[in-house]
Structures are given as structure tokens and as C-alpha cells.
Design an enzyme around this catalytic site. Structure first.
Site, short mmCIF file in Angstrom:
data_model
loop_
_atom_site.label_atom_id
_atom_site.label_comp_id
_atom_site.label_asym_id
_atom_site.label_seq_id
_atom_site.Cartn_x
_atom_site.Cartn_y
_atom_site.Cartn_z
N ASP A 298 39.83 24.18 6.89
CA ASP A 298 38.47 23.73 7.19
C ASP A 298 38.40 22.23 7.48
O ASP A 298 37.40 21.76 8.01
CB ASP A 298 37.50 24.13 6.08
CG ASP A 298 38.00 23.80 4.68
OD1 ASP A 298 39.21 23.95 4.43
OD2 ASP A 298 37.19 23.41 3.83
N HIS B 58 30.43 17.94 1.81
CA HIS B 58 30.99 19.24 1.44
C HIS B 58 29.93 20.06 0.68
O HIS B 58 30.16 20.55 -0.43
CB HIS B 58 32.25 19.08 0.58
CG HIS B 58 33.17 20.27 0.63
ND1 HIS B 58 32.96 21.40 -0.10
CD2 HIS B 58 34.30 20.51 1.35
CE1 HIS B 58 33.93 22.27 0.15
NE2 HIS B 58 34.75 21.76 1.04
N HIS C 127 42.74 17.72 -6.16
CA HIS C 127 42.48 19.02 -5.55
C HIS C 127 43.67 19.92 -5.86
O HIS C 127 44.60 19.48 -6.55
CB HIS C 127 42.28 18.83 -4.04
CG HIS C 127 41.54 19.96 -3.38
ND1 HIS C 127 40.38 20.49 -3.88
CD2 HIS C 127 41.78 20.64 -2.22
CE1 HIS C 127 39.96 21.46 -3.07
NE2 HIS C 127 40.79 21.57 -2.07
N HIS D 137 43.37 16.56 3.86
CA HIS D 137 44.39 17.49 3.34
C HIS D 137 44.54 18.68 4.28
O HIS D 137 43.79 18.82 5.25
CB HIS D 137 44.07 17.94 1.92
CG HIS D 137 42.81 18.75 1.79
ND1 HIS D 137 41.58 18.31 2.19
CD2 HIS D 137 42.60 20.00 1.27
CE1 HIS D 137 40.67 19.23 1.93
NE2 HIS D 137 41.26 20.27 1.39
#
Lengths: 305, 305
Positions: free
Chosen positions: A67, A268, A140, A63
Site C-alpha cells: 500500500d 493512515h 512496525h 517500507h
């Protein structure tokens, strides 16, 4: 090579730490390279891991949060410095092409090699040589893709005695049958199914980062040999995981169990999580085959025999 | 604090190596932070060096080649994650604002703090609190700025006996005089010059990367306490240095000598230069006070007493 090496290049969350880089996982697959995400610093992590910059490479961006893709322009520049000539394929959600284009415009750099950008929607399936790339809509706060690399089943085991019995002489005709093509032996047709066992499973590897547990990823990850799933929050920060559209280690473990994954790697890892043994303990209560990789850890997945 | 710490965060050239990051040098100056360039990975190098993300910060970008500013968006994002509230000042050549704007547009991220962008031309001089930022046109294949941080001279040493002799009683009036303001003692004016020595020199620090040796940088760097100059090529690759608009170690040393710099630090060490002792040897033949810093090296510059 009978499998895939999974090289964890950046296991951190949205903020790196001294020990964890920004998100990126590399697959080394029959000489090809697949990168899941390309966080800032990926090029240097690749150097440290000795991955090289001139392999056939496919980059899959989950996405458009910085980051996950701020390492992309630097990687392309460094590949150009090393005079890469092979095409690089870049898959990502809608918007990834505009991102790259804007950098080309504002910084004016030119690659020495073609970059083939393809924007994917959720539920896409792209046929590659020997495998498929599938996507699902992760949960998300912006469009985020979960990815599956699903290798094609391999032909079943070849039985030489059976071939001989059917009158097929050893040599080029065997090769034809092994490649799945029927042959003509003095007017008689012999089909591959007559001389080979049932087709053999290959590997399925799934990457779903920056996501709440959700049905679409659960479906994507069914029977995965390796599921890499967002899971850097401990249970005591479950509210934060929810608020920021991430998952706890326990939530990731439940999902892995539900979709019968063989192994779970938590990715993550939040910078706030100082002690990742807590994540491991919590996840393993639900799903034993969990790991919490560190940067540069490598796991080798063997194709079923 | 009586000086400036120079922290070399990235001493590499356009391609990083295992040991050298992409270009960035930090000055720690009375609690403020000045960054020269912001190559990919700067945020993580800052973490390793323990520099913190909430200091008053000024970033000076030399030019718009990716290796010098691809670390900027990630740095801004991480500062936001740490809820920075202080303004950050960003100076750079024309185009730096468009670069940042395009990233805001394509990745949609928003800082938690104001970023004040100011595009500078060569020969600019910007007055800051206690120092000036000056620029010069470096000699590269696109517009590239050399920067000088030139601290204002400090007031001369205060002579208490002289003040007493002139009838100024110890206390608040001394403070006034020390701050450069005249005072009135029972109808008689006493001027600072009457009770202080000559004003004292401060520090001058110059950064000129991605440049051939040139007159503009030579002028900018006159009498610098520290000159950080492009010089990552050994003499045997002089033709490459010239072709790519860089400098050899020897060329940087000659320039340092000509402009009477006190110290020279060679930066932008080419990835091809495997042994930097060669650079050091070649440069020191011309200018003894040369160093070739490694990442995370710190040098402390003391203000003249």
C-alpha cells in the site's frame, strides 16, 4: 517562495476508501517535489492536484508493504510518457531496489530518465542542497523508516548600516557577505558575523507512518514544524492499533506533545474509521494543534521570519 | 438475471486523466465478476462502482504492459484485507505468473485466498460453467490477447402443452426435460427435443485493446453482442495510432461492421483526445451502434428472448 506546501494526496490506510486514497504526501518546496510514499493511484492524485511530472522529484518510501509503493511503477511510466528527462531520486529501506528491478524485468519497461535508487538504514542522514533527509526506525512489523526533512538554517538578517559603518560599499561585496563569505576591503577583513544577525531557523517536516509510538520517531520529530504521524485509529480500537503496529490518534497526539512539534497531521486513516471527527476530538484533548487532513488538502508552512 | 452488466471502470489509455482511469472493464454476470485488465486504481474504481470484493472473480489480462496490470497486486491485497476466501482465477499471456511471483517475493505479501493463474496462448478456448473464454492474438508490439466471453446456447423454450400431449405429468419430470435430459413415462421415452423449441442464443462479449485492426480479432469478434475495441485516436492522429499499435475510432468501427457486431464500445481513449465527441462522430459514420463510454458507465446486455 518562503515556505513549503504540504499536499495530502492519499490519507487512507492500507485499504483505500471512496474518499481517501492510498498513502502519499507531497511537499512542494522551492519548485522541487518530495513524495512521502507512493501508494497505488499516486500518479492520478498528482494530476488532480496539478503537481506536474517533470519537477525535480525525490520519493521517500517508508517500507515495503504494497500500500506504500504500488503506485511507483505507474508513476515512473507516466513520467516517461510525458518524456521526463530529469533524474528522479528514490530513497527507501533495503529491498526497494529489488522491487523496482523485478518490475523492470517482468514488465520490461524502461524510463526515459535516470532513477537513482538509494537504500537507507535507520539513523541515516543524507545531505541535499539546502536540507537534510534523516531517517529513524519506526516500530512496525517489518523495517519501516520515519523521515525528517530538515532544512539548513538560513543566514541571519543582513544589516546594511553595519556594513557601511565598516566601510563595505554597497554592491557585489554585500552579496558575498550575505552568502556567508568574508570580504577584503582595502586590506581589512570583514566577516559575515559582523554584519548579520543570528542565523535563522528553517522548516522541519517529519513523516512517520505505519508505526507504534516509539522513542526513535520521538527523537526524529523533536521541534518539528509539522509532524505527520500514523493515527487513524480511535481509542476504542486501541487493541487493533497495537496488534497491527499502528497508533491511535491519542497516542500520536501524546508523541507530538512530547517532542514539542508545532503541528500534528494524522495520516493512515483506517477505512474502518467512518467518522474522523472522533479522531480529531480525541487527539485535540492532548495536543490542540492537530488536524486530520482529507485528500487534496494543502497546508502551507511559512519559514520563520 | 437475464443478462450481463458491463461496467466501464477505466476507459483511459496508457496514461490516466482526471476523468479516465487506467484500463479495466468489469462484467457482472449472474453474480460472478469478470475483469478485463486491471490497471492501476482498479480496486478503488470497483469500490466507487460498488462491485464488492468477495464475488467469484476471473481476471483476464490482455498483455504485460504496466498500464494493464499494475492494479492487480493492490486488488489482491485489498481482497485479503476483506478476508476473501473464494478462489480468484487469473488468465493472461505467458509472463503473468512471473510478474505476480516477483511481487510476492519482493513485497512478501500473502493472499488469504487461492489465486489460480493460467497462462494462455492465442487461439485458446477454456470451458467454464456456462460459457467459454476464447483468445486471439491482437496486433501489438508485444504478445497481446483479445478475449471473447462466449456464453453457451441456452435450451429452447419449453412447450407445456406438447409435454402433456405426450403424457408427461407436470412436476419433476418437466424439470428434467427443461434441463435437457430425457425422461421415462411408464416405459415410453420422451426426449427434450420433443417438448422444446430450438436452442436459444446467448451473449458474446469481446474485448480487444492495444491492437491494430487485425484478422484474428475480426474472427474472434464475429457476431459479438458487444465488441470493446481499442479506438481512442481520431483520424487526424492515424499515424500515431499506427506507430503505437493502436486503432483509430474509424478503424474500430470498420472492424465492428465487418464482423457484424451488434454494438461497439471504444476503449483506451488516448489522454491526448480532449474531445471524445470527435471519436463518436467519426466512428458512427461507419458503424452507427458505437458508444464512447466514460468511467462508471454501465450498459446492460439482455440475452435474446
Amino acid at each position: 517562495m518562503s515556505g513549503v506546501d504540504v499536499v495530502f494526496l492519499g490519507t487512507g490506510g492500507s485499504v483505500p476508501t471512496r474518499s481517501r486514497g492510498l498513502p502519499c504526501v507531497a511537499l512542494r518546496r522551492d519548485g522541487d517535489l518530495v513524495l512521502f510514499d507512493c501508494g497505488e493511484g499516486t500518479q492520478r492524485q498528482m494530476m488532480q492536484a496539478g503537481l506536474g511530472f517533470n519537477r525535480p522529484t525525490m520519493v521517500l518510501i517508508s517500507h515495503l508493504h504494497g500500500d506504500h509503493l504500488l503506485g511507483l511503477p505507474g508513476l515512473l511510466q507516466t513520467m516517461s510518457s510525458f518524456a521526463r528527462d530529469k533524474e528522479l531520486e528514490l530513497f527507501g529501506p533495503v529491498g526497494v531496489a529489488a522491487y523496482l528491478k523485478s518490475l523492470h524485468r517482468t514488465l520490461g519497461f524502461v524510463s526515459t530518465f535516470p532513477v537513482k535508487v538509494r537504500e537507507l538504514k535507520p539513523n541515516a542522514s543524507v545531505e541535499k542542497n539546502g536540507y537534510k533527509v534523516k531517517t529513524a526506525r519506526a516500530k512496525h512489523d517489518i523495517t519501516c523508516l520515519g523521515y525528517a526533512i530538515e532544512e539548513s538554517d538560513r543566514p541571519g538578517r543582513f544589516h546594511p548600516n553595519q556594513a557601511k559603518r565598516l566601510g563595505v560599499p554597497e554592491g557585489p561585496l554585500w552579496k558575498e557577505l550575505q552568502s556567508g563569505r568574508e570580504v577584503n576591503v582595502e586590506g581589512k577583513i570583514v566577516k559575515p558575523q559582523q554584519v548579520t544577525g543570528p542565523s535563522r531557523k528553517s522548516l522541519k517536516i517529519v513523516y512517520a507512518i505505519d508505526t507504534r509510538p516509539c522513542e526513535a520517531v520521538r527523537r526524529l520529530a523533536r521541534d518539528a514544524d509539522l509532524l505527520m504521524h500514523d493515527g487513524g485509529f480511535a481509542e476504542d480500537r486501541k487493541d487493533k492499533a497495537k496488534a497491527y503496529y499502528h497508533s491511535t490518534a491519542t497516542e500520536a497526539a501524546s508523541l507530538a506533545k512530547q517532542c514539542r512539534a508545532r503541528r500534528l497531521a494524522l495520516v493512515h486513516i483506517s477505512a474502518v474509521t467512518r467518522d474522523d471527527s472522533i479522531l480529531l476530538r480525541e487527539a485535540r484533548r492532548v495536543f490542540k494543534q492537530t488536524i486530520v487532513p482529507k485528500d487534496f488538502d494543502v497546508i502551507s508552512l511559512e519559514r520563520p521570519k
